[in-house]
Design a protein around this motif. Structure first.
Motif, PDB file in Angstrom:
ATOM      1  N   GLY A  86       0.821  -1.114   0.000  1.00 22.75           N
ATOM      2  CA  GLY A  86      -0.085   0.039   0.090  1.00 22.75           C
ATOM      3  C   GLY A  86       0.725   1.164  -0.002  1.00 22.75           C
ATOM      4  N   LEU A  87       2.058   1.048   0.685  1.00 22.40           N
ATOM      5  CA  LEU A  87       2.662   2.373   0.896  1.00 22.40           C
ATOM      6  C   LEU A  87       3.683   2.635  -0.549  1.00 22.40           C
ATOM      7  CD1 LEU A  87       4.424   2.431   4.413  1.00 22.40           C
ATOM      8  CD2 LEU A  87       2.838   4.021   3.276  1.00 22.40           C
ATOM      9  N   LEU A  88       3.844   1.531  -0.813  1.00 22.62           N
ATOM     10  CA  LEU A  88       4.891   1.594  -2.291  1.00 22.62           C
ATOM     11  C   LEU A  88       3.925   1.836  -3.471  1.00 22.62           C
ATOM     12  CD1 LEU A  88       7.193  -1.223  -2.015  1.00 22.62           C
ATOM     13  CD2 LEU A  88       7.730   1.087  -1.522  1.00 22.62           C
ATOM     14  N   ASN A  89       2.671   1.876  -3.169  1.00 23.78           N
ATOM     15  CA  ASN A  89       1.648   2.152  -4.234  1.00 23.78           C
ATOM     16  C   ASN A  89       1.593   3.524  -4.720  1.00 23.78           C
ATOM     17  OD1 ASN A  89       0.021   1.480  -6.274  1.00 23.78           O
ATOM     18  ND2 ASN A  89      -1.999   1.790  -5.057  1.00 23.78           N
ATOM     19  N   SER A  90       1.854   4.381  -3.497  1.00 19.14           N
ATOM     20  CA  SER A  90       2.069   5.824  -3.835  1.00 19.14           C
ATOM     21  C   SER A  90       3.130   6.495  -4.419  1.00 19.14           C
ATOM     22  CB  SER A  90       1.750   6.673  -2.378  1.00 19.14           C
ATOM     23  OG  SER A  90       0.501   6.142  -1.767  1.00 19.14           O
ATOM     24  N   ALA A  91       4.627   5.692  -3.705  1.00 19.88           N
ATOM     25  CA  ALA A  91       5.680   6.221  -4.164  1.00 19.88           C
ATOM     26  C   ALA A  91       7.051   5.143  -4.084  1.00 19.88           C
ATOM     27  CB  ALA A  91       6.183   7.465  -3.424  1.00 19.88           C
ATOM     28  N   PRO A  92       7.997   4.922  -4.742  1.00 19.23           N
ATOM     29  CA  PRO A  92       9.061   4.046  -4.466  1.00 19.23           C
ATOM     30  C   PRO A  92       9.624   4.509  -2.920  1.00 19.23           C
ATOM     31  CG  PRO A  92       9.033   4.771  -6.627  1.00 19.23           C
ATOM     32  CD  PRO A  92       7.989   5.533  -6.164  1.00 19.23           C
ATOM     33  N   LEU A  93      10.245   3.565  -2.313  1.00 15.05           N
ATOM     34  CA  LEU A  93      10.667   3.850  -1.030  1.00 15.05           C
ATOM     35  C   LEU A  93      11.967   2.946  -0.579  1.00 15.05           C
ATOM     36  CD1 LEU A  93       7.493   4.730   1.165  1.00 15.05           C
ATOM     37  CD2 LEU A  93       9.300   6.422   0.301  1.00 15.05           C
ATOM     38  N   HIS A  94      12.880   3.247   0.158  1.00 15.18           N
ATOM     39  CA  HIS A  94      13.751   2.402   0.583  1.00 15.18           C
ATOM     40  C   HIS A  94      13.132   2.095   2.114  1.00 15.18           C
ATOM     41  CE1 HIS A  94      15.550   5.723   3.212  1.00 15.18           C
ATOM     42  NE2 HIS A  94      14.981   6.408   2.064  1.00 15.18           N
ATOM     43  N   GLY A  95      14.001   1.013   2.447  1.00 14.01           N
ATOM     44  CA  GLY A  95      13.478   0.318   4.015  1.00 14.01           C
ATOM     45  C   GLY A  95      13.431   1.143   4.942  1.00 14.01           C
ATOM     46  N   TYR A  96      14.402   1.980   5.193  1.00  6.98           N
ATOM     47  CA  TYR A  96      14.467   2.850   6.590  1.00  6.98           C
ATOM     48  C   TYR A  96      13.095   3.838   6.433  1.00  6.98           C
ATOM     49  CZ  TYR A  96      16.586   6.067   9.847  1.00  6.98           C
ATOM     50  OH  TYR A  96      16.668   6.439  10.983  1.00  6.98           O
TER      51      TYR A  96
END
Lengths: 218, 218
Positions: free
Chosen positions: A8-18
Motif C-alpha cells: 500500500g505504501l509503495l503504491n504511492s511512491a517507491p521507498l527504501h527500507g528505512y
DNA sequence: TCACGATGTATCGACTCGATACGTCGTGAC
DNA sequence: GTCACGACGTATCGAGTCGATACATCGTGA
C-alpha cells in the motif's frame, strides 16, 4: 498484513527500507510498530515473489564486488554524488504487485477485520471502495461485540472470587472495547450517509465532509 | 511476564495447565491471551529453575512406564476413580518461588510499566503494597505521556500528506491513549486518598471503598 | 452406539520484537 | 581541526509468542 501495508505504501511512491519503516509506524500510529527484523524479511519475500522490485538508484557501488569490504578512499569522490546519503535500496511495485494489492484491498472476508489486520486495512481505506469499507467496518463491529459478549459471560460465571484490581482491569478493558464499538458505529453511519448522499443527490457538492464528523459523541 | 502471572496465580492455589490458562486469560481480560505454546514451555522453565513443582494428584498411571503407549483397557476401571477427569499435572509454588514472586511484586522499575508487563503487574496489585502501586501507576502515566508527545510531534511534521482515514486512525489512537492516561489519573488519586486516609485516620473504618470510584469521569 | 464437545497435555512452524552489528554522513563542542 | 555523537541505512540473531495441530479421556445426547 505487513505485506499489505508495504504494498500500500509503495503504491504511492517507491521507498527504501528505512523510510518505509518510518512511514509504516506513522501510519499505524500508536497501534503497532514493526521492527527491521520483520520488515526486511518481508521485503525479501515480496521481491522473491515478484510483487516488488529493487531499483538501486543513488548507489555508490561502481560495479561487481558490490557489498565487498570496499576499501576506504571513496570518501574523496566529492560530496553528494547524486543527492542522497548512500546506496539505498529503493523498492517499487511491479505490475503483479499492483494487481495483488488491488485484489487484497477489494477483499472483505473475515481476515480483514481481525485484530492484526484491521488497522492496516483501515489505513488504506482511501484506496478501497465504499461498499468494501462498510462491510469491513460492520464485520469488525460484529467481531468486537462477540468478544464483549464472551468476556462478559465468562466474567459473570466467576465474578465472586476476583479481587478489586482484577475487576477494575476487566471493567477498563470492556470499556475500551465498548468505546471502539461506538467509534465504529460513527464511522459506519458516516459511510452510509456518504454513500446515500452520493447516490441520491450528487449535484450540490457542498456537504462532502470527510469521515471524522463523529467527534463530539460522548 | 507470563512467568510472573503464573507465579501470582499459583500463589493462591495449585493449578494444572488447562485451568491456569483459563484463569490467565480471564485475568488479563481483553488485553492478552496466552496460548499453550507459550504456557507449557514457561511452566517447564519454572520447574527447571525450582520456582514451581509438580504434584501429580489424580494420576491414573500406576508406576513406571508412565507416559508409554498405555494399552486400552484402563477404561473399565470404574468411573471417577478420584474426582477429576484424568491424570492432570498440578503445579505448586516452591519456597523459592514464593520468595521470587515477592521480590518481583515489590519491584517498581521501568520494566513494571512497559506495555507487555503493566497489565500483569496491575492484576496482582492486591498482593502489592501501596507505595509500589503508586510508583508503577505514575511510571506508566509518564510512559504514556511521552509516547503521546512523540506521536503528536511526529504527526505535526508530516500532517499535510495524509489522507482522511489515516488521520482518523491516528486521532482515534491518540484518543485511546489519552483516555488511558485519565484512567491512570483516577487510579492514582484513589490510591493517594486511600494511603492518606489510612495514615491520618484509621479508626472510622467506613469509607474503605475500593479503587473503582472513578467511573463517572467522562 | 457413536459423534461431538469439553477437558487435558504437548509440540511445531511461522512470525515478530528488541538488541545488536556494521557502515556512512553531517554537525557542533572543544 | 578533529572527533564524538546522533541521524541515516541495511541486515541478522535469539528469544518469545501464536495458531494449528495431534493425541487422549470422558460425558452427553441424538
Amino acid at each position: 498484513m505487513l505485506e499489505t501495508a508495504i504494498l500500500g505504501l509503495l503504491n504511492s511512491a517507491p521507498l527504501h527500507g528505512y523510510e518505509l519503516r518510518k512511514r509504516l509506524n506513522l501510519l499505524l500510529g500508536s497501534f503497532r510498530a514493526f521492527s527491521y527484523g520483520t520488515l526486511y524479511p518481508a521485503l525479501k519475500s515480496l521481491v522473491a515473489r515478484g510483487l516488488i522490485e529493487t531499483t538501486e538508484r543513488e548507489a555508490p557501488a561502481p560495479a561487481g564486488r558490490a557489498s565487498g569490504t570496499r576499501q576506504a578512499g571513496a570518501k574523496s569522490s566529492g560530496k553528494a554524488p547524486l543527492s542522497g546519503r548512500r546506496g539505498r535500496i529503493v523498492y517499487r511495485l511491479t505490475a503483479d504487485g499492483k494487481e495483488h494489492l488491488q485484489t487484497v484491498l477489494a477483499s472483505s472476508g473475515p481476515a480483514a477485520w481481525e485484530d492484526e489486520n484491521f488497522d492496516v486495512r483501515f489505513a488504506f481505506f482511501a484506496q478501497t471502495d465504499a461498499e468494501t469499507r462498510i462491510r469491513i467496518l460492520e464485520g469488525r463491529r460484529t467481531r468486537l461485540t462477540e468478544r464483549l459478549e464472551a468476556v462478559r459471560e465468562s466474567a459473570a460465571r466467576t465474578r465472586e472470587r476476583l479481587d478489586e484490581y482484577t475487576l477494575e482491569l476487566q471493567r477498563h478493558g470492556l470499556e475500551q472495547v465498548e468505546r471502539e464499538v461506538r467509534w465504529l458505529d460513527g464511522l459506519i453511519t458516516t459511510e452510509r450517509d456518504r454513500a446515500l448522499g452520493r447516490a441520491r443527490d450528487h449535484s450540490a457538492g457542498a456537504q462532502d465532509a470527510p469521515a471524522q464528523r463523529n467527534k463530539e459523541r460522548g
